[in-house]
Design a protein around this motif. Structure first.
Motif: not given
Length: 321
Positions: A276-279, A282-291
């Motif tokens: 789910e690339a779109w998810v 969103k997790l990276l850009k809108e929620f600041g998830a740690s890759p």
């Protein structure tokens, strides 16, 4: 029984085990075997698992004080062989079963280690390790990783809290957190050696997460209910900020990067696994998830996407999608 990259098939692995110690390998989905694992998984000799096309071995070995210990022998784990608890073992096997990963049970008895048989034969990267040797090597690797983190922070971190509030030596931190000095910022920061998360705030100085909410979010991610998950995540993160009385919440107390014993995957891992690339974006850009968030097996979302051949997810994670 070997592919172009030099990877052996499972039949080769199992034949080698049979020849080495007359060990048998059984599919964990067999009815009798499944019942044994559900009741007392720690009684087995070992496990050979295929997790998203990556082979991982778990093995019970004679260890300190004449007692057996379980080790995770995942080659992708940065610090090498990792001793794990029986609780962790049970959780790992339940999660693998839920995700329908392939798990084989190894039965039989390994011969005791005989280092003298291999004098002059082992390569430099091959060795017999006692507890003290393993602890020393892992400490060296953690220090190496800490140096890498310090370098990365010096190159990439922008504005930070006031220098004055961070120059004092922090107090004790819980495992798996470590206190690390940043030469670039002349201050201490905190590094979670399991997840890879780094932050300036002390791990104790935050509002604890609600485990019920965390489990519900991870359940939604596991079943792929992403629209509901993202809506719920917005609300949950907002409630955290209100409870903390601040718009800035430390990474250690954010649902987006949280994992639980019953969910040894983070939201970004589930999204990568499900392509789910779109998810992921969103997790990276809108929620600041740690890759760089790692599973207990040492896998990042990039590892999971790469093993699944998910090019769009890799692009999102690496900034090319």
């Amino acid at each position: 029984n070997v592919d172009a990259a030099g990877n052996f098939s499972s039949q080769v692995l199992f034949r080698a085990l049979q020849r080495w110690g007359n060990l048998s390998v059984l599919d964990s989905r067999h009815e009798d075997v499944r019942a044994d694992i559900a009741q007392r998984p720690e009684r087995e000799t070992g496990y050979v698992c295929n997790l998203s096309r990556h082979w991982v071995a778990l093995r019970r070995v004679p260890w300190q004080g004449g007692k057996d210990a379980w080790f995770n022998l995942n080659s992708r784990c940065d610090i090498g062989p990792t001793e794990v608890s029986e609780v962790w073992l049970s959780s790992f096997l339940r999660n693998a079963s839920a995700k329908r990963d392939t798990v084989f049970v190894v039965r039989g008895r390994f011969e005791p280690p005989q280092p003298e048989r291999f004098d002059g034969v082992l390569a430099k990267h091959q060795m017999f390790l006692a507890a003290a040797d393993l602890e020393r090597l892992q400490a060296e690797e953690r220090e190496h990783q800490a140096c890498e983190v310090r370098r990365a922070l010096g190159q990439r971190m922008g504005m930070s809290p006031s220098q004055e509030s961070r120059q004092q030596l922090p107090g004790q931190v819980p495992d798996p957190w470590k206190v690390v000095w940043s030469d670039a910022e002349s201050a201490y920061y905190f590094w979670n050696t399991t997840t890879g998360v780094t932050q300036w705030e002390h791990p104790f100085e935050h509002t604890p997460l609600d485990e019920h909410t965390a489990s519900r979010l991870l359940d939604l991610a596991r079943i792929g209910s992403w629209q509901t998950l993202l809506t719920s995540l917005v609300r949950a993160e907002r409630e955290l900020r209100v409870a903390a009385g601040s718009e800035t919440v430390p990474p250690s107390c954010r649902y987006v990067d949280h994992m639980t014993p019953s969910h040894p995957r983070g939201l970004i891992h589930y999204a990568a696994e499900q392509n789910e690339a779109w998810v992921v974006q969103k997790l990276l850009k809108e929620f600041g998830a740690s890759p760089s968030l790692r599973t207990p097996e040492g896998l990042t979302a990039v590892d999971i996407a790469w093993s699944g051949g998910h090019a769009a997810v890799l692009g999102a994670l690496l900034g090319t999608g």
